[in-house]
Design a protein around this motif. Sequence first.
Motif, PDB file in Angstrom:
ATOM      1  N   ALA A  56       0.861  -1.184   0.000  1.00 24.55           N
ATOM      2  CA  ALA A  56       0.000   0.000   0.000  1.00 24.55           C
ATOM      3  C   ALA A  56       0.896   1.232   0.000  1.00 24.55           C
ATOM      4  CB  ALA A  56      -0.892  -0.005   1.234  1.00 24.55           C
ATOM      5  N   PRO A  57       0.672   2.168  -0.906  1.00 28.19           N
ATOM      6  CA  PRO A  57       1.544   3.349  -0.947  1.00 28.19           C
ATOM      7  C   PRO A  57       1.447   4.160   0.339  1.00 28.19           C
ATOM      8  CG  PRO A  57      -0.365   3.646  -2.381  1.00 28.19           C
ATOM      9  CD  PRO A  57      -0.395   2.222  -1.913  1.00 28.19           C
ATOM     10  N   TRP A  58       2.538   4.836   0.680  1.00 25.37           N
ATOM     11  CA  TRP A  58       2.546   5.657   1.882  1.00 25.37           C
ATOM     12  C   TRP A  58       3.000   7.075   1.533  1.00 25.37           C
ATOM     13  CZ3 TRP A  58       5.933   1.467   1.253  1.00 25.37           C
ATOM     14  CH2 TRP A  58       7.276   1.777   1.050  1.00 25.37           C
ATOM     15  N   THR A  59       2.635   8.007   2.372  1.00 23.15           N
ATOM     16  CA  THR A  59       2.999   9.416   2.144  1.00 23.15           C
ATOM     17  C   THR A  59       3.924   9.949   3.229  1.00 23.15           C
ATOM     18  OG1 THR A  59       0.972  10.109   3.287  1.00 23.15           O
ATOM     19  CG2 THR A  59       0.872   9.928   0.889  1.00 23.15           C
ATOM     20  N   GLU A  60       3.832   9.390   4.451  1.00 25.02           N
ATOM     21  CA  GLU A  60       4.755   9.783   5.506  1.00 25.02           C
ATOM     22  C   GLU A  60       6.095   9.079   5.279  1.00 25.02           C
ATOM     23  OE1 GLU A  60       4.212  11.994   7.996  1.00 25.02           O
ATOM     24  OE2 GLU A  60       2.298  12.413   6.976  1.00 25.02           O
ATOM     25  N   THR A  61       7.190   9.757   5.564  1.00 20.65           N
ATOM     26  CA  THR A  61       8.514   9.178   5.317  1.00 20.65           C
ATOM     27  C   THR A  61       8.728   7.938   6.172  1.00 20.65           C
ATOM     28  OG1 THR A  61       9.434  11.339   4.762  1.00 20.65           O
ATOM     29  CG2 THR A  61      10.995   9.616   5.391  1.00 20.65           C
ATOM     30  N   ALA A  62       9.082   6.840   5.512  1.00 18.24           N
ATOM     31  CA  ALA A  62       9.376   5.581   6.209  1.00 18.24           C
ATOM     32  C   ALA A  62      10.847   5.568   6.610  1.00 18.24           C
ATOM     33  CB  ALA A  62       9.060   4.398   5.306  1.00 18.24           C
ATOM     34  N   GLU A  63      11.104   5.200   7.864  1.00 12.80           N
ATOM     35  CA  GLU A  63      12.477   5.140   8.354  1.00 12.80           C
ATOM     36  C   GLU A  63      13.090   3.807   7.961  1.00 12.80           C
ATOM     37  OE1 GLU A  63      13.813   7.748   9.552  1.00 12.80           O
ATOM     38  OE2 GLU A  63      11.964   8.907   9.719  1.00 12.80           O
ATOM     39  N   ALA A  64      14.233   3.848   7.278  1.00 14.35           N
ATOM     40  CA  ALA A  64      14.889   2.638   6.773  1.00 14.35           C
ATOM     41  C   ALA A  64      16.262   2.509   7.415  1.00 14.35           C
ATOM     42  CB  ALA A  64      14.988   2.702   5.256  1.00 14.35           C
ATOM     43  N   THR A  65      16.268   2.260   8.720  1.00 12.21           N
ATOM     44  CA  THR A  65      17.516   2.227   9.475  1.00 12.21           C
ATOM     45  C   THR A  65      17.803   0.873  10.116  1.00 12.21           C
ATOM     46  OG1 THR A  65      16.369   3.056  11.447  1.00 12.21           O
ATOM     47  CG2 THR A  65      17.377   4.686   9.994  1.00 12.21           C
ATOM     48  N   SER A  66      16.911  -0.092   9.973  1.00  9.55           N
ATOM     49  CA  SER A  66      17.156  -1.411  10.554  1.00  9.55           C
ATOM     50  C   SER A  66      16.578  -2.479   9.647  1.00  9.55           C
ATOM     51  CB  SER A  66      16.547  -1.518  11.959  1.00  9.55           C
ATOM     52  OG  SER A  66      15.157  -1.269  11.915  1.00  9.55           O
ATOM     53  N   TYR A  67      17.148  -3.669   9.729  1.00 13.08           N
ATOM     54  CA  TYR A  67      16.727  -4.760   8.865  1.00 13.08           C
ATOM     55  C   TYR A  67      15.253  -5.096   9.064  1.00 13.08           C
ATOM     56  CZ  TYR A  67      21.602  -5.857   7.718  1.00 13.08           C
ATOM     57  OH  TYR A  67      22.891  -5.807   7.264  1.00 13.08           O
ATOM     58  N   GLY A  68      14.601  -5.493   7.970  1.00 15.06           N
ATOM     59  CA  GLY A  68      13.254  -6.038   8.060  1.00 15.06           C
ATOM     60  C   GLY A  68      13.296  -7.493   8.496  1.00 15.06           C
ATOM     61  N   ALA A  69      12.146  -8.018   8.840  1.00 13.22           N
ATOM     62  CA  ALA A  69      12.068  -9.402   9.314  1.00 13.22           C
ATOM     63  C   ALA A  69      12.463 -10.377   8.221  1.00 13.22           C
ATOM     64  CB  ALA A  69      10.657  -9.713   9.793  1.00 13.22           C
ATOM     65  N   PRO A  70      13.252 -11.411   8.562  1.00 11.96           N
ATOM     66  CA  PRO A  70      13.480 -12.495   7.612  1.00 11.96           C
ATOM     67  C   PRO A  70      12.246 -13.372   7.500  1.00 11.96           C
ATOM     68  CG  PRO A  70      14.573 -12.981   9.683  1.00 11.96           C
ATOM     69  CD  PRO A  70      13.970 -11.605   9.827  1.00 11.96           C
ATOM     70  N   ALA A  71      12.218 -14.189   6.466  1.00 15.82           N
ATOM     71  CA  ALA A  71      11.115 -15.118   6.278  1.00 15.82           C
ATOM     72  C   ALA A  71      11.073 -16.150   7.400  1.00 15.82           C
ATOM     73  CB  ALA A  71      11.262 -15.829   4.939  1.00 15.82           C
ATOM     74  N   ILE A  72       9.905 -16.746   7.581  1.00 18.94           N
ATOM     75  CA  ILE A  72       9.791 -17.889   8.500  1.00 18.94           C
ATOM     76  C   ILE A  72      10.774 -18.961   8.053  1.00 18.94           C
ATOM     77  CG2 ILE A  72       8.260 -19.699   9.362  1.00 18.94           C
ATOM     78  CD1 ILE A  72       7.522 -16.943  10.381  1.00 18.94           C
ATOM     79  N   GLN A  73      11.546 -19.480   8.999  1.00 18.33           N
ATOM     80  CA  GLN A  73      12.535 -20.515   8.690  1.00 18.33           C
ATOM     81  C   GLN A  73      11.880 -21.895   8.768  1.00 18.33           C
ATOM     82  OE1 GLN A  73      16.134 -19.051   8.244  1.00 18.33           O
ATOM     83  NE2 GLN A  73      14.476 -17.623   7.755  1.00 18.33           N
ATOM     84  N   SER A  74      12.425 -22.844   8.036  1.00 22.02           N
ATOM     85  CA  SER A  74      11.791 -24.149   7.896  1.00 22.02           C
ATOM     86  C   SER A  74      11.494 -24.804   9.243  1.00 22.02           C
ATOM     87  CB  SER A  74      12.693 -25.073   7.086  1.00 22.02           C
ATOM     88  OG  SER A  74      12.112 -26.336   6.925  1.00 22.02           O
TER      89      SER A  74
END
Length: 508
Positions: A56-74
């Motif tokens: 979903a598009p956003w208009t407020e600035t997204a902070e990109a300073t830390s890793y996103g979640a990895p996928a569920i591991q097996s």
Amino acid sequence: MADDMAPAPLTRTSVVKTSNGPVRGYVEGVLQVFKGLRYGAPPTGEHRFKPPQPPAPWTETAEATSYGAPAIQSGMAPGERGSSAGDPPAPDEPGSSEDCLFINVWTPGLDQAKRPVMVWLHGGGFANGSGGAAMYDGGALARKGDVVTVTVNHRLNVFGYLHLGDAFGPDYAQSGIAGMLDIVQVLEWVRDNIETFGGDPSNVTIFGESGGGWKVSLLLAMPGAKGLFHKAIIQSGPGLRGATKADAAKIAQSYLDVLGVKDAAGVAALDTETLSRASVKVGDRMRGFTPVVDGAALPRDPFVPDAPAISADVPVLIGTNKDESTLFMIGDPKFGELTEEDLAKRSKAAAGDKAQALVAELRMVHPDYSPTYLTSAVQTATGMWLGSITIAERKAAQGAAPAYVYMLTWETPVSRGRLKCPHALEIPLVFDNVEKARNFVGRGDEPQTVADQMSSAWLAFAHTGDPNAEGLPAWAPYDTTTRATMLFNVESRVENDLNAGVRKVLQG
């Protein structure tokens, strides 16, 4: 004292407008770094097991300073994350989640320099791993080679490769390759946005190790990825085939039986942990759920019976490490103590009727190897090495873009040298991340000497499609006449038709 030990506040980048919304990262020396950039909507609820959707598009600035979640591991619950010598998580990586469609970007400048772009696809088969592993930090490559580096999280295991099309109909026709479609969406994001981050969308290299190399192999045969990348590097992960729909449908039915559900609504109603825990009760934990040749997103096997025509114009760099299998064998209680009888038995399992002749050839190549290391050599040769040679041959047969072949032969001193030159050893060398991986590459100057050469070759390839770099001997493209192979070591060299006797046995 506590205040004195607190980390210094981050210096922030300027705001960057992307196709999804504005983002802001942080400054790290000469680099600008963006971590945890969302490229897809959460693949949950009605989107679970389906192709990725734009966020979903956003208009407020997204902070990109830390890793996103990895996928569920097996087989693991949300939040859990495994680790290995070749894939330790970064200290600031969060726990795993189904909401995992994130990338990370390192760039020397938010300008119009149009630098080469290197997109890394992590290892861990199709079961585990993430783009946030410590050794995958893209900063050193970006600084050294004036490139933009990108690492990727995407769906794995049952969440990315459960083929439900036969059971649940056309809405789930691409569920068996959803994780690869995530990567295609990443490459579309790169096409649409990387110029704003100082990169060149017309000069993109995809590279990956182990399962990541297999992902690169698959992308070379995926029509949806055509034109989104221009060079490809396959490290210790040749992917010749995908899973058949018939086999994948059987695994999916067994999985549904374990869950005790009969329709899509029943699966959608289950929680993440239940779905994950049940997946390891079906088939092999690492290979039970892998990309499916669905006839559309992946219309054919990547390199069987030949190289795919749609990527004939893409140069390929491909290779292996000398002793790949020691990393998988070292947990065996008999590691280092295998007998000749063990060697014969395990070689038969790996090479069938060719085992005796193969062992004889490998004894000549490695006269000092014990039965343990000869066993590793058999498993390495029949698996990653033969597959890599096959891809190089089939790529060369097209007579279009070149294939270059390498082997890492330098041995790590860690674990008293018992690993020799194992699977994943090249990763910190390629990324020029020796100091982040001393527990794997050891102390002293040798690791950096090899890293200087390997990272330079990878960067040269990303810039030009040719890995020849200063400090390396002349390296010719692979063909079936000379079969040139670069042997990376403290002093690297090129050898023609490396291990010819081994190759002739395996191809005979």
